[in-house]
Design a protein around this motif. Structure first.
Motif, PDB file in Angstrom:
ATOM      1  N   GLU A  87     -14.083  -7.032  -9.803  1.00  0.00           N
ATOM      2  CA  GLU A  87     -14.073  -6.605  -8.335  1.00  0.00           C
ATOM      3  C   GLU A  87     -12.833  -6.438  -7.623  1.00  0.00           C
ATOM      4  N   ASN A  88     -12.071  -7.532  -7.906  1.00  0.00           N
ATOM      5  CA  ASN A  88     -10.751  -7.364  -7.209  1.00  0.00           C
ATOM      6  C   ASN A  88      -9.835  -6.249  -7.426  1.00  0.00           C
ATOM      7  N   TYR A  89      -9.946  -5.718  -8.663  1.00  0.00           N
ATOM      8  CA  TYR A  89      -8.992  -4.484  -9.063  1.00  0.00           C
ATOM      9  C   TYR A  89      -9.882  -3.345  -8.510  1.00  0.00           C
ATOM     10  N   ALA A  90     -11.223  -3.325  -8.571  1.00  0.00           N
ATOM     11  CA  ALA A  90     -11.858  -2.266  -7.966  1.00  0.00           C
ATOM     12  C   ALA A  90     -11.808  -2.104  -6.518  1.00  0.00           C
ATOM     13  N   LYS A  91     -11.507  -2.999  -5.876  1.00  0.00           N
ATOM     14  CA  LYS A  91     -11.282  -3.313  -4.312  1.00  0.00           C
ATOM     15  C   LYS A  91      -9.881  -2.595  -4.092  1.00  0.00           C
ATOM     16  N   TRP A  92      -8.953  -2.646  -4.768  1.00  0.00           N
ATOM     17  CA  TRP A  92      -7.693  -1.969  -4.444  1.00  0.00           C
ATOM     18  C   TRP A  92      -7.767  -0.563  -4.772  1.00  0.00           C
ATOM     19  N   PHE A  93      -8.551   0.131  -5.570  1.00  0.00           N
ATOM     20  CA  PHE A  93      -8.642   1.426  -5.818  1.00  0.00           C
ATOM     21  C   PHE A  93      -9.776   2.025  -4.885  1.00  0.00           C
ATOM     22  N   GLY A  94     -10.583   1.277  -4.354  1.00  0.00           N
ATOM     23  CA  GLY A  94     -11.867   1.878  -3.547  1.00  0.00           C
ATOM     24  C   GLY A  94     -11.445   1.644  -1.965  1.00  0.00           C
ATOM     25  N   GLN A  95     -11.487   0.251  -1.540  1.00  0.00           N
ATOM     26  CA  GLN A  95     -11.117   0.204  -0.110  1.00  0.00           C
ATOM     27  C   GLN A  95      -9.947   0.292   0.286  1.00  0.00           C
ATOM     28  N   LEU A  96      -8.848  -0.169  -0.537  1.00  0.00           N
ATOM     29  CA  LEU A  96      -7.448  -0.352  -0.174  1.00  0.00           C
ATOM     30  C   LEU A  96      -6.702   0.623  -0.454  1.00  0.00           C
ATOM     31  N   ASN A  97      -6.991   1.783  -1.219  1.00  0.00           N
ATOM     32  CA  ASN A  97      -6.209   2.740  -1.595  1.00  0.00           C
ATOM     33  C   ASN A  97      -4.747   2.384  -2.158  1.00  0.00           C
ATOM     34  N   PHE A  98      -4.872   1.822  -3.135  1.00  0.00           N
ATOM     35  CA  PHE A  98      -3.549   1.324  -4.079  1.00  0.00           C
ATOM     36  C   PHE A  98      -2.872   2.435  -4.202  1.00  0.00           C
ATOM     37  N   VAL A  99      -3.097   3.797  -4.661  1.00  0.00           N
ATOM     38  CA  VAL A  99      -2.615   4.799  -5.198  1.00  0.00           C
ATOM     39  C   VAL A  99      -1.377   5.235  -3.872  1.00  0.00           C
ATOM     40  N   THR A 100      -1.907   5.049  -2.626  1.00  0.00           N
ATOM     41  CA  THR A 100      -1.234   5.849  -1.748  1.00  0.00           C
ATOM     42  C   THR A 100       0.029   4.786  -1.477  1.00  0.00           C
ATOM     43  N   TYR A 101      -0.190   3.462  -1.510  1.00  0.00           N
ATOM     44  CA  TYR A 101       0.697   2.431  -1.555  1.00  0.00           C
ATOM     45  C   TYR A 101       1.836   2.403  -2.449  1.00  0.00           C
ATOM     46  N   PHE A 102       1.345   2.694  -3.807  1.00  0.00           N
ATOM     47  CA  PHE A 102       2.255   2.949  -4.869  1.00  0.00           C
ATOM     48  C   PHE A 102       3.114   4.117  -4.806  1.00  0.00           C
ATOM     49  N   VAL A 103       2.763   5.332  -4.388  1.00  0.00           N
ATOM     50  CA  VAL A 103       3.420   6.484  -4.042  1.00  0.00           C
ATOM     51  C   VAL A 103       4.390   6.652  -3.025  1.00  0.00           C
ATOM     52  N   ASN A 104       3.909   5.610  -2.099  1.00  0.00           N
ATOM     53  CA  ASN A 104       5.079   5.439  -0.939  1.00  0.00           C
ATOM     54  C   ASN A 104       6.185   4.540  -1.507  1.00  0.00           C
ATOM     55  N   SER A 105       5.750   3.715  -2.528  1.00  0.00           N
ATOM     56  CA  SER A 105       6.907   2.798  -2.869  1.00  0.00           C
ATOM     57  C   SER A 105       7.830   3.412  -3.513  1.00  0.00           C
ATOM     58  N   MET A 106       7.148   4.137  -4.577  1.00  0.00           N
ATOM     59  CA  MET A 106       7.945   5.408  -5.525  1.00  0.00           C
ATOM     60  C   MET A 106       8.951   6.207  -4.687  1.00  0.00           C
ATOM     61  N   ILE A 107       8.460   6.747  -3.670  1.00  0.00           N
ATOM     62  CA  ILE A 107       9.122   7.868  -2.839  1.00  0.00           C
ATOM     63  C   ILE A 107      10.220   7.177  -2.496  1.00  0.00           C
ATOM     64  N   VAL A 108      10.047   6.037  -1.796  1.00  0.00           N
ATOM     65  CA  VAL A 108      11.276   5.268  -0.664  1.00  0.00           C
ATOM     66  C   VAL A 108      12.074   5.099  -1.822  1.00  0.00           C
ATOM     67  N   ALA A 109      11.944   4.279  -2.985  1.00  0.00           N
ATOM     68  CA  ALA A 109      12.816   3.809  -4.067  1.00  0.00           C
ATOM     69  C   ALA A 109      13.668   4.756  -4.779  1.00  0.00           C
ATOM     70  N   VAL A 110      12.725   5.727  -5.257  1.00  0.00           N
ATOM     71  CA  VAL A 110      13.739   6.865  -5.908  1.00  0.00           C
ATOM     72  C   VAL A 110      14.664   7.594  -4.926  1.00  0.00           C
ATOM     73  N   ILE A 111      14.344   7.845  -3.847  1.00  0.00           N
ATOM     74  CA  ILE A 111      15.222   8.764  -2.707  1.00  0.00           C
ATOM     75  C   ILE A 111      16.402   7.841  -2.448  1.00  0.00           C
ATOM     76  N   THR A 112      15.952   6.499  -2.430  1.00  0.00           N
ATOM     77  CA  THR A 112      16.959   5.471  -1.966  1.00  0.00           C
ATOM     78  C   THR A 112      18.114   5.457  -3.056  1.00  0.00           C
ATOM     79  N   VAL A 113      17.589   5.340  -4.138  1.00  0.00           N
ATOM     80  CA  VAL A 113      18.625   5.205  -5.523  1.00  0.00           C
ATOM     81  C   VAL A 113      19.319   6.410  -5.417  1.00  0.00           C
ATOM     82  N   LEU A 114      18.865   7.464  -5.607  1.00  0.00           N
ATOM     83  CA  LEU A 114      19.780   8.673  -5.602  1.00  0.00           C
ATOM     84  C   LEU A 114      20.617   8.871  -4.649  1.00  0.00           C
TER      85      LEU A 114
END
Length: 204
Positions: A2-29
């Motif tokens: 249920e805890n995993y489902a909460k991240w993908f349902g109510q908390l929108n984990f994918v959005t936070y992960f994409v934000n982290s990747m965008i910031v990290a990759v552009i910062t590295v480059l």
């Protein structure tokens, strides 16, 4: 589960992960490009006042990052960048530790090699791209890893600069959405931590 489902349902984990990747990759480059350029200029080019910027880099290394949050936020606000990706990227494109690391490594490249290239008619950009960077695999890998980890785990500045939850990165989301009114929800916290670590390892 249920805890995993909460991240993908109510908390929108994918959005936070994409934000982290965008910031990290552009910062590295950006950090790799600018730190190598500044490091090369400080190590192998002669110009008036060369010691002043290097001294500023060394002094900045001794300043705790917490002390720069308020003036940095004022600058970002004056530029109209709060709650944007640029507010998370621009302040970290040229870190003092990266400039110092690259400069110290490039000091070991023989000057005679660069002088021979200049005699043959090569310009500074040609020397930088064709000769210097080819010998900098170790600082390139080291700076990329350090910058990626620093950007991925950055918390305080992201919490200050971001104003809406659709711009949050994983560290901020984990801290905010795993804490209830009276206690920490460790099930949600650990589920998010495990999944973020898994996705982080897969991205590497």
């Amino acid at each position: 589960m249920e805890n995993y489902a909460k991240w993908f349902g109510q908390l929108n984990f994918v959005t936070y992960f994409v934000n982290s990747m965008i910031v990290a990759v552009i910062t590295v480059l950006g950090s790799v490009v600018f730190c190598f350029m500044v490091g090369y200029a400080l190590a192998k080019m002669d110009f008036a006042g060369k010691r002043i910027p290097f001294g500023a880099v060394v002094i900045t290394l001794m300043v705790p990052s917490v002390l720069t949050c308020v003036p940095l936020f004022v600058i970002v606000s004056d530029m109209g960048l709060p709650n944007t990706y640029w507010a998370l990227i621009l302040p970290f494109l040229t870190q003092p530790i990266g400039v110092f690391l690259v400069r110290q490594f490039m000091m070991g490249i023989p000057d005679a090699l660069l002088e021979a290239a200049r005699v043959d008619g090569a310009g500074e950009l040609r020397i930088f791209w064709s000769m210097v960077l080819l010998r900098c695999e170790l600082p390139f890998a080291t700076l990329s890893i350090l910058t990626f980890l620093s950007s991925w785990n950055n918390f305080l500045w992201l919490l200050v600069a971001m104003q809406t939850n659709d711009r949050y990165t994983l560290p901020v989301a984990l801290s905010l959405y795993s804490t209830g009114q009276n206690a920490t929800n460790y099930g949600v916290l650990l589920a998010g931590a495990v999944w973020s670590l898994r996705r982080f390892c897969c991205s590497l």
